[in-house]
Design a protein around this motif. Structure first.
Motif, PDB file in Angstrom:
ATOM      1  N   GLU A 115       0.826  -1.211   0.000  1.00 15.03           N
ATOM      2  CA  GLU A 115       0.000   0.000   0.000  1.00 15.03           C
ATOM      3  C   GLU A 115       0.856   1.255   0.000  1.00 15.03           C
ATOM      4  OE1 GLU A 115      -3.519  -0.102   2.633  1.00 15.03           O
ATOM      5  OE2 GLU A 115      -2.624  -1.908   3.483  1.00 15.03           O
ATOM      6  N   SER A 116       0.410   2.216  -0.774  1.00 20.91           N
ATOM      7  CA  SER A 116       1.041   3.526  -0.745  1.00 20.91           C
ATOM      8  C   SER A 116       0.038   4.544  -0.202  1.00 20.91           C
ATOM      9  CB  SER A 116       1.535   3.921  -2.135  1.00 20.91           C
ATOM     10  OG  SER A 116       2.235   5.141  -2.077  1.00 20.91           O
ATOM     11  N   CYS A 117      -0.884   5.011  -1.030  1.00 22.99           N
ATOM     12  CA  CYS A 117      -1.764   6.100  -0.598  1.00 22.99           C
ATOM     13  C   CYS A 117      -2.734   5.694   0.509  1.00 22.99           C
ATOM     14  CB  CYS A 117      -2.528   6.670  -1.785  1.00 22.99           C
ATOM     15  SG  CYS A 117      -3.755   5.564  -2.500  1.00 22.99           S
ATOM     16  N   THR A 118      -3.054   4.416   0.630  1.00 25.53           N
ATOM     17  CA  THR A 118      -4.005   3.979   1.664  1.00 25.53           C
ATOM     18  C   THR A 118      -3.343   3.785   3.023  1.00 25.53           C
ATOM     19  OG1 THR A 118      -3.724   1.751   0.760  1.00 25.53           O
ATOM     20  CG2 THR A 118      -5.721   2.945   0.142  1.00 25.53           C
ATOM     21  N   GLY A 119      -2.017   3.730   3.072  1.00 24.36           N
ATOM     22  CA  GLY A 119      -1.301   3.753   4.332  1.00 24.36           C
ATOM     23  C   GLY A 119      -1.689   2.689   5.343  1.00 24.36           C
ATOM     24  N   GLY A 120      -2.050   1.516   4.899  1.00 27.03           N
ATOM     25  CA  GLY A 120      -2.431   0.436   5.811  1.00 27.03           C
ATOM     26  C   GLY A 120      -3.919   0.203   5.921  1.00 27.03           C
ATOM     27  N   GLY A 121      -4.702   1.020   5.248  1.00 27.95           N
ATOM     28  CA  GLY A 121      -6.159   0.874   5.325  1.00 27.95           C
ATOM     29  C   GLY A 121      -6.658  -0.452   4.777  1.00 27.95           C
ATOM     30  N   LEU A 122      -6.037  -0.923   3.707  1.00 24.61           N
ATOM     31  CA  LEU A 122      -6.431  -2.207   3.123  1.00 24.61           C
ATOM     32  C   LEU A 122      -6.107  -3.347   4.087  1.00 24.61           C
ATOM     33  CD1 LEU A 122      -7.409  -4.008   0.822  1.00 24.61           C
ATOM     34  CD2 LEU A 122      -5.151  -3.768  -0.246  1.00 24.61           C
ATOM     35  N   GLY A 123      -4.926  -3.306   4.673  1.00 28.65           N
ATOM     36  CA  GLY A 123      -4.565  -4.320   5.651  1.00 28.65           C
ATOM     37  C   GLY A 123      -5.477  -4.296   6.861  1.00 28.65           C
ATOM     38  N   ALA A 124      -5.887  -3.100   7.278  1.00 30.17           N
ATOM     39  CA  ALA A 124      -6.796  -2.983   8.428  1.00 30.17           C
ATOM     40  C   ALA A 124      -8.139  -3.627   8.122  1.00 30.17           C
ATOM     41  CB  ALA A 124      -6.981  -1.519   8.809  1.00 30.17           C
ATOM     42  N   MET A 125      -8.647  -3.435   6.904  1.00 33.49           N
ATOM     43  CA  MET A 125      -9.909  -4.076   6.523  1.00 33.49           C
ATOM     44  C   MET A 125      -9.787  -5.592   6.589  1.00 33.49           C
ATOM     45  SD  MET A 125     -11.408  -1.878   3.331  1.00 33.49           S
ATOM     46  CE  MET A 125     -11.987  -0.185   3.547  1.00 33.49           C
ATOM     47  N   LEU A 126      -8.685  -6.113   6.075  1.00 33.06           N
ATOM     48  CA  LEU A 126      -8.497  -7.562   6.045  1.00 33.06           C
ATOM     49  C   LEU A 126      -8.342  -8.137   7.448  1.00 33.06           C
ATOM     50  CD1 LEU A 126      -6.130  -7.629   2.969  1.00 33.06           C
ATOM     51  CD2 LEU A 126      -8.287  -8.894   3.111  1.00 33.06           C
ATOM     52  N   THR A 127      -7.546  -7.486   8.293  1.00 34.92           N
ATOM     53  CA  THR A 127      -7.334  -8.004   9.647  1.00 34.92           C
ATOM     54  C   THR A 127      -8.505  -7.711  10.569  1.00 34.92           C
ATOM     55  OG1 THR A 127      -6.121  -5.978  10.229  1.00 34.92           O
ATOM     56  CG2 THR A 127      -4.828  -7.879   9.497  1.00 34.92           C
TER      57      THR A 127
ATOM     58  N   TYR B 209       5.145   3.869   1.531  1.00 34.34           N
ATOM     59  CA  TYR B 209       4.758   5.259   1.318  1.00 34.34           C
ATOM     60  C   TYR B 209       5.838   6.035   0.574  1.00 34.34           C
ATOM     61  CZ  TYR B 209       1.023   8.453   2.732  1.00 34.34           C
ATOM     62  OH  TYR B 209      -0.074   9.265   2.743  1.00 34.34           O
ATOM     63  N   ASP B 210       7.076   5.718   0.857  1.00 35.90           N
ATOM     64  CA  ASP B 210       8.195   6.392   0.216  1.00 35.90           C
ATOM     65  C   ASP B 210       8.715   5.531  -0.944  1.00 35.90           C
ATOM     66  OD1 ASP B 210      11.327   6.988   0.037  1.00 35.90           O
ATOM     67  OD2 ASP B 210      10.352   8.758   0.914  1.00 35.90           O
ATOM     68  N   ASP B 211       9.189   6.195  -1.988  1.00 31.04           N
ATOM     69  CA  ASP B 211       9.680   5.460  -3.155  1.00 31.04           C
ATOM     70  C   ASP B 211      10.863   4.565  -2.814  1.00 31.04           C
ATOM     71  OD1 ASP B 211       7.729   6.592  -4.669  1.00 31.04           O
ATOM     72  OD2 ASP B 211       9.036   7.956  -5.786  1.00 31.04           O
ATOM     73  N   ARG B 212      11.657   4.933  -1.801  1.00 33.60           N
ATOM     74  CA  ARG B 212      12.800   4.100  -1.420  1.00 33.60           C
ATOM     75  C   ARG B 212      12.327   2.736  -0.882  1.00 33.60           C
ATOM     76  NH1 ARG B 212      15.523   8.594   2.312  1.00 33.60           N
ATOM     77  NH2 ARG B 212      13.271   8.882   2.651  1.00 33.60           N
ATOM     78  N   VAL B 213      11.148   2.739  -0.245  1.00 30.21           N
ATOM     79  CA  VAL B 213      10.588   1.469   0.235  1.00 30.21           C
ATOM     80  C   VAL B 213      10.069   0.652  -0.945  1.00 30.21           C
ATOM     81  CG1 VAL B 213       8.883   0.416   1.778  1.00 30.21           C
ATOM     82  CG2 VAL B 213       9.989   2.559   2.430  1.00 30.21           C
ATOM     83  N   LYS B 214       9.500   1.339  -1.902  1.00 34.85           N
ATOM     84  CA  LYS B 214       9.038   0.632  -3.107  1.00 34.85           C
ATOM     85  C   LYS B 214      10.210  -0.054  -3.803  1.00 34.85           C
ATOM     86  CE  LYS B 214       5.121   3.741  -4.176  1.00 34.85           C
ATOM     87  NZ  LYS B 214       5.248   4.719  -3.071  1.00 34.85           N
ATOM     88  N   GLU B 215      11.329   0.636  -3.857  1.00 38.32           N
ATOM     89  CA  GLU B 215      12.511   0.056  -4.507  1.00 38.32           C
ATOM     90  C   GLU B 215      13.136  -1.040  -3.646  1.00 38.32           C
ATOM     91  OE1 GLU B 215      15.366   3.038  -5.627  1.00 38.32           O
ATOM     92  OE2 GLU B 215      13.812   4.445  -6.266  1.00 38.32           O
ATOM     93  N   GLY B 216      13.366  -0.734  -2.376  1.00 31.58           N
ATOM     94  CA  GLY B 216      14.132  -1.627  -1.527  1.00 31.58           C
ATOM     95  C   GLY B 216      13.401  -2.884  -1.102  1.00 31.58           C
TER      96      GLY B 216
ATOM     97  N   GLY C 241      -0.855 -11.130  -4.692  1.00 33.56           N
ATOM     98  CA  GLY C 241      -0.348  -9.850  -4.228  1.00 33.56           C
ATOM     99  C   GLY C 241      -1.258  -8.744  -4.723  1.00 33.56           C
ATOM    100  N   LEU C 242      -1.659  -7.861  -3.830  1.00 31.85           N
ATOM    101  CA  LEU C 242      -2.603  -6.786  -4.166  1.00 31.85           C
ATOM    102  C   LEU C 242      -1.959  -5.460  -3.782  1.00 31.85           C
ATOM    103  CD1 LEU C 242      -5.525  -6.326  -5.207  1.00 31.85           C
ATOM    104  CD2 LEU C 242      -6.298  -6.568  -2.840  1.00 31.85           C
ATOM    105  N   SER C 243      -1.969  -4.495  -4.681  1.00 32.34           N
ATOM    106  CA  SER C 243      -1.303  -3.217  -4.404  1.00 32.34           C
ATOM    107  C   SER C 243      -2.199  -2.032  -4.708  1.00 32.34           C
ATOM    108  CB  SER C 243      -0.014  -3.104  -5.225  1.00 32.34           C
ATOM    109  OG  SER C 243      -0.327  -2.907  -6.600  1.00 32.34           O
ATOM    110  N   ILE C 244      -1.893  -0.919  -4.024  1.00 31.91           N
ATOM    111  CA  ILE C 244      -2.599   0.342  -4.261  1.00 31.91           C
ATOM    112  C   ILE C 244      -1.580   1.466  -4.264  1.00 31.91           C
ATOM    113  CG2 ILE C 244      -4.368   1.947  -3.459  1.00 31.91           C
ATOM    114  CD1 ILE C 244      -5.631  -0.340  -1.873  1.00 31.91           C
ATOM    115  N   THR C 245      -1.615   2.297  -5.291  1.00 33.31           N
ATOM    116  CA  THR C 245      -0.818   3.512  -5.327  1.00 33.31           C
ATOM    117  C   THR C 245      -1.670   4.610  -5.950  1.00 33.31           C
ATOM    118  OG1 THR C 245       1.204   4.556  -6.136  1.00 33.31           O
ATOM    119  CG2 THR C 245       0.246   2.842  -7.544  1.00 33.31           C
TER     120      THR C 245
END
Length: 417
Positions: free
Chosen positions: A278-290, A306-313, A349-353
């Protein structure tokens, strides 16, 4: 015989507290088959409460009050009702004893102001409150008018209603029929489009079918009146099956189902697992699932990139694609989904940006632009959505999470077929 709900409290009028009591009572009355046509919210003001009473007595036979039973000076419900009907208040020693006992159980001494809660109209019966200090009343001050009062605290009111009020109503001829409802839930279709599809059902009389829309979700409520819940269900069943056939994949569940719980059931059925990025949802999707009990059986976890460095790393997103296409793009959404699937070793794998706003948007990429990525054993897909900015950041984030779940739900159903 008709019921009317009257909720007392200035805090309700100011919007400080959500009026969940009215919703609870409305559903309960429907389940008992007791019609009710009016609800009123009135502040803690004796004259205005009396004005409401005067109207209510002229059109309804069961008046259900919530709120205003506490020990403070602005808790005026019972004394105002008694004054309206010209009946004196009397102090009930058994109420005093009950309040003192409850305070003692908590290691406290009853405040003198609590004695006010022991005053009820002469000839009224006590509606006991097992958990709180404020009892209610059941009272017939005049022919064809029954008054019930409940505290505003929802947990106390719910218990009092079920333990005392419901048996009273059942034993006094109020519950000759029941109204039972089944609510079908839809995602990915507009209310107007669904209404057109099921137009021939919207003029039924028993059962009735009515569409509703809220927070991106559309609902069809099917309601039937019958002598029992079982009989009402029998009336609803054939209508429900016809509606489901018309709706197809757009219907994701019914009643208490959520998109997260429906996806969970499908994953369990398939014996598969899910991870999210998750990027823009900041954990909201995970919160719904859990938020679904038992979700650890199929949901392994997520990465909030949230940061591009995390997306890369952590997700392995190509920095050149980030530079050329931007974080909010088909390319990055796909790589995020594939990356989290590989990192957590899940089937899906499910993603949101996206751009949740209020700032950060451009003409090319406005606020509300969202990409959802979905990676499985086959091709990794991405989907573009433009949710707009008018309803704000929270709306976009919630809509993005729900839409991502719906994308996975449809994929799982198609795979199952």
């Amino acid at each position: 015989m008709v019921a009317e709900i009257i909720c007392v409290g200035t805090e309700l009028l100011l919007g400080d507290i959500l009026n969940s009591n009215a919703q609870f009572l409305a559903k309960e009355l429907a389940s008992l088959g007791i019609p009710h046509y009016y609800q009123t919210v009135v502040g803690d003001n004796p004259e205005r409460i009396k004005q409401v009473l005067e109207i209510a007595v002229s059109r309804s036979q069961l008046l259900i009050f919530t709120g205003g039973l506490g020990p403070t000076p602005d808790d005026l419900t019972v004394e105002t009702i008694a004054d309206f009907f010209g009946v004196p208040l009397i102090e009930k020693p058994e109420i005093i004893a009950d309040i003192e006992y409850k305070f003692a159980q908590r290691g406290r001494t009853m405040s003198p102001s609590n004695r006010k809660q022991a005053l009820i109209p002469e000839s009224a019966d006590i509606l006991p409150n097992r958990t709180g200090s404020a009892p209610g009343i059941i009272w017939q001050p005049v022919p064809n008018a029954t008054v019930m009062t409940f505290p505003g605290v929802p947990a106390e009111m719910h218990l009092m209603w079920r333990e005392t009020a419901v048996p009273y109503l059942q034993n006094n001829g109020w519950c000759s029929e029941t109204i039972y409802s089944r609510t079908l839930k839809f995602w990915g279709i507009a209310e107007s489009a669904l209404a057109e599809k099921v137009d021939s059902f919207l003029n039924l009389t028993n059962p009735t079918v009515a569409p509703y829309a809220n927070h991106g979700e559309v609902k069809l409520r099917i309601s039937a009146r019958a002598e029992s819940k079982a009989a009402a269900k029998n009336l609803i069943e054939p209508i429900e099956q016809q509606l489901l056939q018309i709706a197809g994949l757009d219907c994701y569940g019914a009643d208490t189902d959520t998109l997260a719980s429906t996806v969970g059931k499908l994953l369990l059925l398939a014996g598969e697992t899910l991870s999210v990025a998750e990027s823009c949802t900041g954990g909201g999707l995970g919160a719904m699932l859990t938020g679904v009990a038992g979700s650890s059986r199929y949901f392994l976890g997520g990465i909030i990139s949230y940061d591009d460095r995390v997306k890369e790393g952590l997700l392995g997103v190509n920095p050149q694609d980030l530079a050329e296409f931007g974080a909010v793009s088909h390319q990055v959404a796909k790589q995020m989904a594939a990356g989290v699937r590989a990192s957590l070793n899940t089937n899906w794998g499910l993603s949101i940006t996206g751009i949740a706003g209020p700032g950060g948007g451009t003409d090319a990429k406005p606020v509300g632009l969202v990409y959802i990525g979905l990676a499985g054993d086959g091709e990794t897909e991405s989907f573009e959505y433009r949710f707009g900015e008018a309803r704000g950041r929270d709306w976009i984030r919630n809509l993005s999470s729900c839409t991502a779940l719906d994308r996975l739900r449809r994929k799982l159903l198609l795979a199952k077929a």
